[in-house]
Each structure stands twice: as C-alpha cells, then as structure tokens.
Design a protein around this motif. Structure first.
Motif, PDB file in Angstrom:
ATOM      1  N   PHE A 177      60.489  39.594  64.508  1.00 38.53           N
ATOM      2  CA  PHE A 177      59.694  40.757  64.138  1.00 38.53           C
ATOM      3  C   PHE A 177      58.523  40.503  63.191  1.00 38.53           C
ATOM      4  CE2 PHE A 177      63.895  42.483  65.275  1.00 38.53           C
ATOM      5  CZ  PHE A 177      63.505  43.321  66.300  1.00 38.53           C
ATOM      6  N   SER A 178      58.232  39.263  62.876  1.00 36.65           N
ATOM      7  CA  SER A 178      57.151  39.013  61.916  1.00 36.65           C
ATOM      8  C   SER A 178      55.824  39.565  62.411  1.00 36.65           C
ATOM      9  CB  SER A 178      57.030  37.509  61.642  1.00 36.65           C
ATOM     10  OG  SER A 178      56.755  36.799  62.845  1.00 36.65           O
ATOM     11  N   ALA A 179      55.595  39.531  63.731  1.00 37.28           N
ATOM     12  CA  ALA A 179      54.321  40.019  64.286  1.00 37.28           C
ATOM     13  C   ALA A 179      54.191  41.528  64.185  1.00 37.28           C
ATOM     14  CB  ALA A 179      54.209  39.584  65.745  1.00 37.28           C
ATOM     15  N   TYR A 180      55.308  42.216  63.980  1.00 33.81           N
ATOM     16  CA  TYR A 180      55.279  43.678  63.907  1.00 33.81           C
ATOM     17  C   TYR A 180      55.027  44.190  62.491  1.00 33.81           C
ATOM     18  CZ  TYR A 180      57.295  43.666  68.615  1.00 33.81           C
ATOM     19  OH  TYR A 180      57.515  43.486  69.963  1.00 33.81           O
ATOM     20  N   LEU A 181      54.938  43.290  61.531  1.00 33.03           N
ATOM     21  CA  LEU A 181      54.848  43.705  60.128  1.00 33.03           C
ATOM     22  C   LEU A 181      53.475  43.419  59.537  1.00 33.03           C
ATOM     23  CD1 LEU A 181      58.380  42.438  59.301  1.00 33.03           C
ATOM     24  CD2 LEU A 181      57.642  44.792  58.919  1.00 33.03           C
ATOM     25  N   ASP A 182      52.449  43.457  60.362  1.00 31.89           N
ATOM     26  CA  ASP A 182      51.103  43.173  59.889  1.00 31.89           C
ATOM     27  C   ASP A 182      50.544  44.260  58.975  1.00 31.89           C
ATOM     28  OD1 ASP A 182      50.943  45.062  61.837  1.00 31.89           O
ATOM     29  OD2 ASP A 182      49.344  44.090  62.993  1.00 31.89           O
ATOM     30  N   PHE A 183      51.251  45.382  58.857  1.00 33.81           N
ATOM     31  CA  PHE A 183      50.807  46.451  57.962  1.00 33.81           C
ATOM     32  C   PHE A 183      51.194  46.170  56.504  1.00 33.81           C
ATOM     33  CE2 PHE A 183      54.947  47.522  59.688  1.00 33.81           C
ATOM     34  CZ  PHE A 183      55.674  47.974  58.594  1.00 33.81           C
ATOM     35  N   LEU A 184      51.961  45.102  56.278  1.00 35.48           N
ATOM     36  CA  LEU A 184      52.324  44.693  54.919  1.00 35.48           C
ATOM     37  C   LEU A 184      52.001  43.203  54.757  1.00 35.48           C
ATOM     38  CD1 LEU A 184      55.811  46.429  54.488  1.00 35.48           C
ATOM     39  CD2 LEU A 184      53.713  47.002  53.253  1.00 35.48           C
ATOM     40  N   PRO A 185      51.308  42.831  53.692  1.00 31.47           N
ATOM     41  CA  PRO A 185      51.001  41.406  53.497  1.00 31.47           C
ATOM     42  C   PRO A 185      52.268  40.615  53.173  1.00 31.47           C
ATOM     43  CG  PRO A 185      50.350  42.674  51.570  1.00 31.47           C
ATOM     44  CD  PRO A 185      50.749  43.677  52.608  1.00 31.47           C
ATOM     45  N   THR A 186      52.271  39.351  53.599  1.00 34.36           N
ATOM     46  CA  THR A 186      53.408  38.462  53.303  1.00 34.36           C
ATOM     47  C   THR A 186      53.164  37.764  51.964  1.00 34.36           C
ATOM     48  OG1 THR A 186      53.794  38.101  55.663  1.00 34.36           O
ATOM     49  CG2 THR A 186      54.755  36.508  54.129  1.00 34.36           C
ATOM     50  N   ASN A 187      54.176  37.799  51.118  1.00 35.33           N
ATOM     51  CA  ASN A 187      54.052  37.232  49.774  1.00 35.33           C
ATOM     52  C   ASN A 187      55.446  36.844  49.301  1.00 35.33           C
ATOM     53  OD1 ASN A 187      53.640  36.615  47.082  1.00 35.33           O
ATOM     54  ND2 ASN A 187      52.434  38.454  46.632  1.00 35.33           N
ATOM     55  N   LYS A 188      55.638  35.555  48.960  1.00 41.42           N
ATOM     56  CA  LYS A 188      56.962  35.109  48.513  1.00 41.42           C
ATOM     57  C   LYS A 188      57.421  35.830  47.255  1.00 41.42           C
ATOM     58  CE  LYS A 188      57.059  30.504  50.574  1.00 41.42           C
ATOM     59  NZ  LYS A 188      57.252  29.050  50.325  1.00 41.42           N
TER      60      LYS A 188
END
Length: 854
Positions: A87-98
């Motif tokens: 599902f990572s491709a579906y979460l483009d509405f939130l930036p990824t940040n560790k």
C-alpha cells in the motif's frame, strides 16, 4: 437506462417522446416509454443537515469514537510499516518520514480477528493514537478502504492544523455489491471520464463498475460476437487495470438477446467473446436480456445458457466470479407474477450463485421491502437492485443534481445483495448522486439523504459550494415519470396572493440564481464537470433574470398606474421562440421557479388585457384528471404548434380526461382536437372517448357520440353555454400515456372575425385579434383591418419595433384620412373621424393584440 430507443426532444420541446405502453417485454419492441413511474408523487427529501465538526467521511462509518482531548500529529508525515508491502503507493497524500507518526497496515483473517474487524470483505479498523495509527483490514480491499478513510480525514477541516483527533473506527459494508452500471442509452462516457469515475468509486468504497453501455456495438448488436478492435480493447484493458488499482470489480456485460440463436454456434461465439475479454483482464461477467423481443426472451433458454457458462467457463477458469444477469422481466410493471413467469423459472432453474437484477415496481422506482418481497419470493435469492437514478436518457434535457433518496433504510443483505446506480451520460455531473449511493449501500440504517447531499456538494465544488448548491437544489425534478423534490427551500406564489415580504425573498433567490453561472465559472476547479453543466448553467442564469424581472414587473402591474410602462417591461421579459427552444433543451427549475415565471407572466397578461378590453381574455387553461394537467405543461395544447404536445406523464386509467377551462361561460360552437403525438400510428391517446362540455364543472353534456381510434376530432353544432370542455376516456384496455397536440374551442378564423382582414397570412393574422396575449402575429409588410361602427379607438400592443411603423386610416373609398408614425410598443390609435372604415399598419411588427375601445 434500459430501453432501446432513447427519446427525442420535440422542436419547441416540452417533454421527451414516449413510444409503446405497458406491454409485456416479450410482446413488442421497446423504447423509453417504459421509463415511467405510474405515480407522480413528489416526495419530500428525508433527513437533515448535521454539524460534523470538521470531520467529513463518506460513506458514513458504522462505528466512530472520537477523543477530542488527544491529537495525532501528521504534519511531519508518517513512518510506514506496510506489513504486506502492498500500500505504499496509496499513501502519497502523506509524506514519508522516519521521524513521523507510525502507520502500521495489515490485513487478513488472523489480523482482523485480533482487531475485532467484522469478517466481511471490505471491513477495516482504523485506530488513531497520539503516537501511532493502526489500520487493519479483513482483506486487502478492507485495508484499501481504511486508507481512503484516513485520506478523507486528512482532507477534512479538522486536520487544517496538521493534526488529527484521536479516534477509533470499526467499519464494514452492509451490502456485498455497491456501485455503478454504465447502462444508459445515449452517448457512452469517454475513456477519460470512465477513468475519473473509477477513481471516484474507489475513494468512496464502491466495489463494482458494470460496463454495459447500450450504444457500444461490441457489447450488444450487431457486433457482440466479434472481438473489440485494438484501440477499444486497449481501453478495456486500461479500465480493468484502473479498477484493480481501486479495488473495484470491473464487470463486463454482454447483451446478445436481440439476435441470439439458441444453438451451439452462438454458444461458442459467447465463449469466444468471454475468453477475449478474459485475456484483457476481465474476471467478472454479466449477461443482459433486457429490452429485447423474440426468441431471446425465452427464460428456459436463458437459464440453460447461464448454468452452462457457470460450469464450463466460470468454474473452469477458477478466478472468475459468479455471473450476473438482467432478466427480460426486470420490472414488476410487466413481469408475469405466476409460476409460469420467467422470474419463477429463474428461481427454479438458475444456479443459486448467479445474481439477478431488478429495477423495482417500475423501471424508475424506489427501493422498498415490498418490491424485494415480490422478486425474491420468485427468484429464490436476494435480488440485485438496479436503480435507474440519476439516469436521464428518457429526459435528456434534464440534469439531476438533487439528493439521493427513495431507498429504504431498513433493508439488509438478506433482502438485496447489492445496489447499483445507472447514472446520466454526463459522468462528472453524476458524481453527486453516486456520492449518495456509495453512502447508502455501505451503511443503510444511518443514511441521511439531505446531509449526504450537502457533503457531496462541498466535495465536488469546494470553492463554489453555495453556487453549486443553488443550481442543484433547483435542478432536481424530472417533470414527469420518476418525480424528485426540488426547490424545497423556496416559496413561490401566484400574483393574486402577492405578499411584499414573500416577493422580496423570492426576488433575492432569483438574483442568486442569476449569479450562479459566473460564480461557477470562477470557482469550480473541475473543468470537466463545469463543461457538462455549462449549457444548463447558462439557461439557469437566464431563468434567474426572468424571475427577477417578473417580480419587478409585478410591482408595476399592481400599481396599475402606467399601462405603457408595464407593456414595455412585459415584452422585455417574455421568452422568444429561441429563448424557449434553448430553455427546453436544458431545463431546470421545473417544479417551482419556471412555473412561477410562467404563471406570473400569464396572470399579469390576463389581468392587463382584461383591463384594456373590458372583457375576459381568451387565454384558455388546460385542465384534466392527471397531476400534470395542473401545470404549465398544458400550455402546449394552446401554442398553435402541432409539433408540440401536452402529455399526461403517467398511464391513462378509467375516467381520465383532458380539457380546457374557457375562463368564462361562453357560447361553444366548434371544437377541434388533435390527439396523440402524431395522427398516424401513435399510441399515447384515448382510443375510446367522448367530447363533453359543462357550465359548472359538475354537470356534463356529451357533444359527440363515442369516438373510436380518432386522432383528429372535430365538432360543430348549435351554441352550448359552457365554461369547460373536455375529452373523456371511455372503456378501454389502453394504459399508455395520453397526449394532445392542440385543443381549440371556437377557433378564430378570418371569416368569423366580424370585420374584414387583409394580411400576408390570414390564418395567423387573426392572432392579432384573438383577445389573447399568449399569441402574436409577425407582420412583415402590412396588415389592414375593418373598423366596426361602435369602435372609437384601438390600443396597439406590439413587441419592440425594429423601425417605426405607419398607421394609415382610410374611408370606404380608400381615401386617406390620417397618417401617423408609431414608434413605441404601446400605442393608442384614435380614429380620425366617424368615416374611418379601415386601418392599415405598414412595416415590420410583431403584433400581440389590437384591442378595440368602444
């Protein structure tokens, strides 16, 4: 929609044409005549607007617990823990940040049981804590739906500061099948619109897109046996891929029944077509036997074919879902209810896994427990409800933008296996209704029609919501057939019931209507939607201007002080033939706004002419037993145009009648009626009738003998004192609509005017003397008329004059007694002396009335 000839709008158009009546689907060809409800009740929209406190989720979750005291920060993004890497491709509405908030996503029966997620496809749990977000789906589809909910939360006003309130959502769909069928007649959606809609379905948790456009020749006749050409095949493949991305089942439907041969060759043709579609990625199939006649309607052959396909195609492939079928008898309106009927045969012989479509009591109708009891008891399974809303292929001059209602909120999956909406050919404009269908099918008991509509407006046009709302609330009714509530916040009135406060309020509403096109142009960011709405928005704005000016005119009329000013303003606010043609092509406001304008202008014209002439005008009114007989639609019987017609809009029944109110008791000597939409082979007429008259509306006298199969009716006789004349239906088996093109009582002709008349077209020149401001005569060169002895002057009422016209008064010998120029639309012609025998008006002018003054 589901008829095989879509209606054409007539030239001056009021309604779409309807062919054929309520014959069995197996006895005749079809068209949109069956797109009709047998009742025309305009039911109020249920529900109320709710303050969601900035938390907007559609569909409405089954369980939602919010902890406002704690929040979860999302501004810095998420630290994604996608346990199954889907599902990572579906979460483009939130930036990824560790360093962002932890988001854990998982699905499957084991994870679902641990999270207490319901064991239903699409179910999910979403828990938002200060330090983590936990999303668990029963299956991958459920996890996808949880992501859609999370996305909606981040787009809600509650998240504007970069935080979400802590909450727990435990959610699931009520119905296993929820979606859309592209099954209307008319222009199929473009590829781009289809892709846009598939994304829309996924966003709002609809899981079905049934592809069955009636005008796709490779879906139906003549090419259902052939493979799609390369370009169309590529489009199908792309639609399947887009559907898969959105966890939508792309169901490809075939419509072979019109020319199918129940032999091995055509069975193999069907298998070949299914295999071609399978190779394009299709895994869900439907077969339509709707709107056909002939051998294809045989229910035993249909079930035999479906069962064989199940065994030899569905089960052999292994990854194909159970079939769906639309039976020939898809509506109670014509279904045979007996054990020998096709529905009962389906119940006895059809594989129980196959889903069966049903449109309800009639083709466009509400979803009720009663209609499901009828169908389910026969097909022995929960029916699949095909809802013919917001489809407009039977009223293609309308856009339906009102709330979604008429769907019973007590139903469960035990009564219906799903709800699928048949939308308009305007795909973007259909999204407002589909937003509601998605909400209903997901959470039936909590469905709130008004609240959903309010949310949908803001979803689709966030930057011009009020403008879109104004257009939508006045663009909801169908005017005939499946009536929808419209303009429910607006109060209109007749001029006789004038109230200053009510008039001021209505005037402000018309001003809002007038401003909508510009506000939508500036604020609607969805240009595809704007393009679909544009023709209707243009006419809607004009309606606002006409309504506003009608109220301004009414103030002048009520003062009664300036006849010339009133007439000048009146003609500025009438609809020209071009205006009416454009409005009829793109209608709105038919329940309240347009009738207010029509009635106000007619009522003022009646009172104004009565004041000028001193007698009751001849602007007759339509009356009748049908609900539509009390609307402006009856004016089409009196527009002197035999190509337009009044239609009942519902089936005729015993003792129905259509008639005329003459506005006063008059000597009736002649009646001419044109029934039906033509005089050759139309079916919408009274085939057994009688013409009657009455002075009081209670006691009726027959003027003719019984009339059988007569489109053209003409009666002449000794004078009868009557105010009302009607055509009454006698005993008949006919259940079609009833239509009347013209209903003339005491038709005016040059030979019964009482004075001489000279003009290019005498038959039309009489309209200048018919004591009716609803008619006019277009004089291109000159018109001359004799002056009776008791006349002292004339009031001339014309449209705006392109140039001054000359008024010439002559004596018996043709000697000119006076020449004057007329430059204004309101003019008084004083006779030069008692010797005036004839008046000639020279020049171009549209003359509404020449009123003698005695």
């Amino acid at each position: 929609m589901k008829m095989n000839h879509y209606a054409k709008c007539m030239a001056a158009g009021l309604l779409c044409t309807f062919m054929y009546g309520t014959l069995s689907a197996q006895e005749t060809d079809f068209d949109l005549s069956s797109q009709r409800s047998e009742k025309q009740d305009v039911r109020a929209v249920p529900g109320k607007k709710i303050d969601h406190q900035g938390l907007i989720i559609n569909p409405t979750p089954h369980q939602l617990k919010v902890n406002k005291e704690n929040t979860c920060p999302i501004l810095q993004g998420i630290n994604l823990k996608d346990k199954q890497h889907k599902f990572s491709a579906y979460l483009d509405f939130l930036p990824t940040n560790k360093k962002g908030v932890k988001l854990a996503i998982d699905f499957g029966p084991k994870a679902a049981r641990k999270a207490q997620v319901k064991e239903v496809s699409g179910a999910y749990s979403l828990i938002i804590n200060p330090k983590e977000i936990i999303l668990t789906g029963y299956d991958a589809r459920g996890a996808f739906y949880g992501i859609q909910t999370l996305k909606q939360l981040t787009e809600s006003p509650v998240a504007f500061q970069g935080t979400l309130p802590c909450m727990e959502i435990n959610d699931y769909p009520d119905l296993p099948n929820r979606g859309v069928v592209e099954g209307f007649y008319g222009t199929p959606w473009s590829h781009e619109v289809r892709l846009s809609l598939i994304d829309f379905y996924g966003k709002f948790k609809m899981n079905t897109y049934l592809y069955g456009p009636k005008d796709d020749p490779y879906h139906s006749c003549p090419n259902w046996r052939l493979p799609y050409p390369e370009k169309e095949a590529q489009h199908i493949k792309e639609l399947v891929e887009a559907s898969n991305r959105n966890y939508v089942d792309f169901v490809w439907a075939i419509h072979p029944g019109q020319d199918i041969k129940w032999n091995e060759e055509d069975y193999q043709n069907l298998i070949n077509k299914f295999n071609w579609m399978y190779d394009l990625g299709v895994r869900h199939f439907a077969i339509f036997f709707d709107d056909i006649s002939g051998e294809g309607t045989n229910p035993l052959k249909q079930t035999e074919l479906l069962n064989r396909l199940t065994e030899e195609f569905v089960k052999v492939k292994g990854d194909v879902s159970p079939l769906t079928v639309c039976p020939t008898d898809y509506s109670k309106l014509w279904a045979n209810p007996t054990e020998k009927g096709s529905l009962a045969i389906y119940g006895k012989t059809l594989n129980p896994e196959i889903k069966v479509f049903w449109t309800g009591d009639v083709v466009c109708s509400d979803l009720t427990p009663e209609t499901l009891d009828f169908i389910n008891s026969r097909i022995k399974r929960p029916a699949y409800y095909w809802w013919n809303y917001p489809v407009t292929d039977y009223i293609r001059n309308f856009l339906l933008q009102g709330p979604v209602y008429g769907l019973d909120t007590s139903l469960t999956a035990q009564e219906t296996c799903g709800v699928i909406s048949n939308p308009m050919e305007h795909g973007e404009a259909s999204k407002l209704a589909l937003y509601g269908v998605a909400d209903y099918a997901w959470n039936i008991a909590d469905y709130n029609a008004i609240d959903n509509w309010e949310r949908g407006l803001a979803e689709l046009v966030p930057d011009a919501t009020d403008a879109y709302r104004t257009f939508a609330i006045h663009s909801s009714d169908t005017e005939n057939g499946y009536r929808r509530d419209e303009s429910w916040e607006t109060q209109t009135f007749r001029i006789a019931d004038w109230n200053d406060a009510a008039a001021n309020t209505l005037e402000e509403e018309f001003k809002k209507v007038e401003s909508v096109p510009a506000r939508m142009e500036n604020g609607c960011q969805n240009k595809a939607l704007l393009n679909e709405l544009q023709p209707w928005l243009t006419e809607f704005g004009k309606l606002g201007t006409r309504g506003k000016q009608a109220i301004e005119l009414a103030r002048i009329y009520r003062s009664g002080q300036d006849d010339a000013l009133f007439w000048t303003k009146y003609i500025q606010n009438i609809m020209t033939p071009e205006d009416r043609k454009n409005y009829e092509a793109h209608k709105s406001g038919t329940l309240k706004l347009q009738p207010f304008y029509e009635y106000a202008m007619d009522d003022m014209a009646h009172g104004y002419l009565k004041k000028l002439s001193g007698k009751v005008p001849n602007d007759y009114k339509g009356i009748g037993s049908f609900s539509s007989a009390h609307t402006v639609q009856t004016k089409l019987m009196f527009d002197n145009d035999s190509t337009t017609f009044y239609t009942s809009g519902i089936a005729q029944k015993p003792n129905d009648w259509i008639g005329v109110d003459l506005r006063d008791v008059r000597d009736v000597t002649e009646i001419s009626i044109l029934q039906g939409r033509n005089s050759k082979d139309d079916v919408d007429y009274f085939d057994h009738a009688v013409v009657e008259c009455s002075a009081d509306g209670q006691n009726w006298k027959a003027l003719t003998s019984e009339l059988n199969q007569q489109y053209i009716i003409h009666w002449q006789g000794a004078p009868e004192k009557a105010r009302y004349v009607r055509l009454k239906r006698l005993d008949s088996k006919r259940t079609n609509y009833a239509s009347v093109r013209s209903f003339d009582v005491n038709p005016l002709r040059p030979d019964n005017l009482g004075f001489t008349l000279e003009a290019d077209t005498l038959s039309k020149a009489v309209y200048a003397f018919d004591n009716n401001l609803g008619t006019s005569y277009q004089s291109t060169k000159a018109i001359a008329f004799g002056v009776n002895k008791d006349v002292k002057a004339y009031t001339l009422l014309t449209n705006q004059l392109p140039a001054p016209i000359k008024c010439v008064q002559l004596d018996k010998k043709g000697k000119v007694l006076s020449e004057t120029m007329i430059e204004t639309p309101y003019a008084r012609i004083e006779l030069a002396d008692k010797n005036v025998n004839q008046i000639r008006l020279e020049g171009k002018a549209e003359i509404f009335e020449i009123v003698p003054i005695n």
